[in-house]
Scaffold this active site. Structure first.
Site, PDB file in Angstrom:
ATOM      1  N   GLU A  66     -12.434  15.887  36.070  1.00 24.59           N
ATOM      2  CA  GLU A  66     -12.316  16.537  34.760  1.00 24.59           C
ATOM      3  C   GLU A  66     -12.056  18.024  34.993  1.00 24.59           C
ATOM      4  O   GLU A  66     -12.975  18.768  35.324  1.00 24.59           O
ATOM      5  CB  GLU A  66     -13.584  16.368  33.914  1.00 24.59           C
ATOM      6  N   GLU A  78     -21.191  11.489  34.833  1.00 22.64           N
ATOM      7  CA  GLU A  78     -21.940  12.741  34.975  1.00 22.64           C
ATOM      8  C   GLU A  78     -23.448  12.515  34.888  1.00 22.64           C
ATOM      9  O   GLU A  78     -24.171  13.225  34.178  1.00 22.64           O
ATOM     10  CB  GLU A  78     -21.506  13.758  33.913  1.00 22.64           C
TER      11      GLU A  78
END
Length: 778
Positions: A263, A186
């Protein structure tokens, strides 16, 4: 002959547990690649149905049970982070044994017919101490984390090489279960730096992952900032999200790429001082059903969260929001490994996508749940009995200066005479208690953004003592460079008739109290420290309980204040009376029949008698706050009746970011948003994220922002969720509260504002979206 027959039987059983494809891969090696809008496993279309599990959050004895629970849920893959800081707790000393044996965890996945996705960082987030980065990196004060800092990159290269030694032999090309490996994590939420991400990619490849599929994950709003052409791209988003919208931009730039949500957040994590987080099962199940019906792969984060044992729970920012020990996450498999109602609802949907085959039976829990009657912790040693090292200095030293990763520090200094009341000012990371001449004066709590404490008049020869407990280092955003202890100088501010006076003590004694079982046990082995004279009940407490039947249980810590627990030498985790977590999970595999030892390190001291008991269910949602965690203090409501808004108008309907520029940049420390209507007409509104831009059009740093006032907040959807760096959380008003809605944020200092950025909720139709609004800056 009998032994040989047994071995043959076990080998046959092991082979039968694998699918034909598994056995072929195990024998010859296989392939996993990206094809036309699909992944290809050994050349055939394959949808990844991954369960996120974290091996350090599960006792090793329970690893296989948790893997089997995921298999019975309908998953075909296990996704895991590799936590750098648990493997290299001291620079150059690596540990891949016991509960750190990640290779064995992967082999257990393969044994149970599960593929593996590995996410080796170096940064992982995961609500884990410093996002997985080792604390000792901070000993180099000018280090640039997650950038091409030479020392940082040198240590990353060494670590990833060690990971490769453990896991590269287990890639699918080598006959193992690992089908994909992630590059960084991320990064778009941290910065824009393709050269850095490229360098991490190269290190991962050079570590033995040169043939396996590499991928990177980010949010749909920022994935292009750091997307590398030669990596597979995946999206991260939560339950309830508008799935088509999340993949819209990916479909435009890579129309033939397979789609995967790497995710898909099943729940959320808990913070000390806030309510236990939950998310509806319905939203999770519907999202997975939609993805599978469209051939979209996913990893359910978390399928089983487990526990951040010991000191491994991290903290979030802006501000300082430490995470609790439990990582239950409201996941389908709860903290102690049992199926929840969410599990059964999801299993019904997963069964539809299992190629007509029946799902495996849910495995029996390895241990029963048991209770233990109240017992006393009768042995006591004062807190200062745990002092390990000591140094003198002209200004306070932080943990890292003292070569301590986790624990508590004791600072002492002689005080000047101050005849009038004064104020102690400093930066304390994270929970400070102040004493003068060994008498308790008060506390300074970083969670509450406190940085000062009023002092009484100080007489000649007085001694100042400050005890600072460090909690988890921040794990998300730019604030991960999170030193512990007293940061910088401490001043004592006072005034006489003519001027303000700032006095700075310059003769400090710095003492460390490490957070580990060895230190705790040693306090009881050594003679009692006669110099431990602080007038407090803080310290070490030891007691025992007996078990006739061993099982999983939950130790209730409500009689104690704040600290750590060790049971039979195992670091169980942090407790804090404010809640919401009031019990700590005790795995039965760490307990034994007969006598079990409990040591409690309480840096505050128990509320009364030092007692504990164990119950057969957790308590994760019981707050004991001094005041409400709502931001509705009437004294903070700024009167805007005569103020002129710097921006007003209507926001657009629908998902995604919107940016509105001011006619003229303005300066101010506070900003207020007055919401006058919603897109739906319903008076309940929600805002997921807000940014302001400076005069150069750059987003203003939000690390110092504090939720100052909100006229309405629903449950845990408090105002701070509007700038918590998480696009899936939001500020939401109570149902029935009427327009206009007002919120005010303190930015910590005066800034120049040139534009306003607004993000509504990510779900289909962006529920609660604001329509008419006014923005004020003061």
């Amino acid at each position: 002959m009998k032994i040989s027959a047994t071995i043959q039987t076990l080998a046959l059983a092991s082979l039968l547990a694998l699918t034909p494809a598994d056995m072929l891969a195990a024998k010859k090696g296989g392939t996993f690649t990206t094809g036309n809008k699909t992944f290809l496993l050994n050349g055939k279309p394959f949808i990844v149905k991954a369960a996120e599990l974290h091996y350090p959050r599960i006792p090793r004895a329970y690893w296989e049970h948790r893997i089997k629970m995921c298999k019975a849920l309908g998953m075909n893959t296990v996704c895991l982070y590799v936590f750098w800081n648990i493997h290299e707790q001291q620079e150059g000393k690596f540990d891949f044994t016991g509960n750190n044996d990640v290779a064995e965890f992967c082999r257990l996945c393969q044994k149970n017919g599960m593929y593996v996705i590995v996410r080796p960082g170096p940064y992982v987030c995961a609500e884990w101490e410093m996002g997985g980065l080792p604390w000792w990196l901070l000993k180099k004060k000018d280090i640039r984390l997650r950038e091409q800092d030479p020392y940082f990159m040198e240590r990353v290269k060494i670590f990833e090489k060690k990971v490769g030694e453990q896991l590269a032999p287990l890639t699918i090309q080598n006959g193992g279960p690992i089908i994909m490996v992630q590059v960084e994590n991320e990064y778009g939420s941290y910065g824009k730096d393709k050269p850095y991400v490229s360098a991490i990619r190269d290190i991962v490849r050079q570590s033995g992952f040169d043939k396996v599929t590499l991928f990177q994950c980010d949010w749909s709003s920022n994935f292009l900032n750091n997307g590398l052409d030669d990596l597979t791209w995946t999206m991260n988003f939560g339950t309830g999200a508008n799935i088509d919208n999340q993949f819209k931009r990916l479909g435009e730039v890579r129309p033939h790429a397979p789609k995967m949500c790497s995710e898909f957040w099943s729940g959320w994590f808990d913070k000390w001082g806030a309510r236990h987080e939950t998310r509806p099962a319905k939203d999770m199940v519907e999202g997975i059903d939609e993805m599978l019906s469209k051939g979209i792969s996913f990893s359910l984060y978390m399928t089983h969260g487990g526990t951040s044992f010991g000191h491994w729970a991290g903290a979030n920012s802006p501000g300082f929001q430490p995470d609790v020990t439990s990582y239950d996450y409201d996941a389908p498999i709860n903290e102690y490994g049992q199926a929840t109602p969410k599990y059964y609802e999801l299993q019904k949907t997963m069964a539809k996508y299992n190629d007509g085959k029946k799902l495996p039976a849910i495995p029996k829990a390895p241990k029963p749940l048991v209770s233990i009657p109240k017992f006393k912790l009768t042995e006591y040693r004062p807190l200062l009995s745990g002092v390990s090292t000591q140094k003198e200095s002209h200004q306070p030293l932080c943990f890292e200066d003292m070569n301590m990763g986790w624990g508590t520090m004791v600072y002492t200094a002689p005080l000047p005479v101050v005849q009038s009341p004064s104020t102690l000012i400093g930066e304390f990371h994270d929970f400070a208690q102040v004493f003068i001449n060994d008498k308790y004066i008060g506390k300074i709590d970083r969670v509450k953004n406190e940085k000062n404490l009023e002092l009484p008049p100080i007489t000649e020869g007085s001694k100042l003592t400050i005890i600072v407990e460090g909690m988890g280092r921040i794990n998300f955003g730019r604030a991960i460079k999170d030193y512990k202890g007293i940061i910088g100088n401490v001043t004592i501010s006072t005034s006489d008739e003519t001027s303000d006076i700032a006095l700075t003590p310059t003769k400090w004694t710095n003492q460390t109290i490490p957070d580990d079982y060895g230190t705790a046990a040693q306090t009881f082995a050594a003679p009692q420290n006669k110099k431990a004279s602080l007038k407090t009940t803080a310290g070490y407490y030891r007691g025992y309980f007996n078990m006739n039947k061993v099982g999983d249980t939950f130790i209730n810590m409500e009689a104690f204040g704040k600290g750590q627990v060790y049971v039979n030498g195992h670091a169980i985790g942090r407790f804090w009376g404010i809640g919401p977590q009031q019990t700590l999970y005790l795995p039965g595999c760490w307990l034994k029949k007969g006598k079990n030892e409990v040591i409690v390190l309480d840096v505050v001291g128990p509320k009364g008698e030092a007692t504990a008991f164990c119950q057969n269910k957790p308590e994760l949602d019981k707050l004991n706050l001094e005041k409400s965690n709502k931001h509705n203090d009437p004294g903070h409501r700024i009167d805007l009746n005569s103020a002129t808004p710097v921006l007003k108008g209507e926001l657009k309907a629908g998902n995604g970011w919107q940016t509105l520029k001011l006619d003229t940049p303005v300066k101010g420390r506070y900003f207020a948003i007055e919401c006058e209507s919603s897109q739906s007409g319903d008076p309940q509104i929600a805002i997921a994220e807000v940014y302001l831009q400076d005069a150069q059009g750059t987003r203003i740093d939000r690390n110092n922002w504090v939720a100052y006032y909100a006229d309405s907040e629903k449950g845990n959807s408090t105002l701070d969720k509007m700038f918590d760096l998480q696009e899936s959380t939001y500020w939401q008003t109570e149902k029935g509260a009427t327009f206009p809605h007002l919120c005010i944020v303190d930015m910590g200092k005066e800034v120049t504002v040139s534009a306003f950025e607004y993000l509504p909720r990510a779900e289909q139709g962006a529920p609660g979206s604001v329509k008419e609004f006014k923005l004020f800056v003061r």
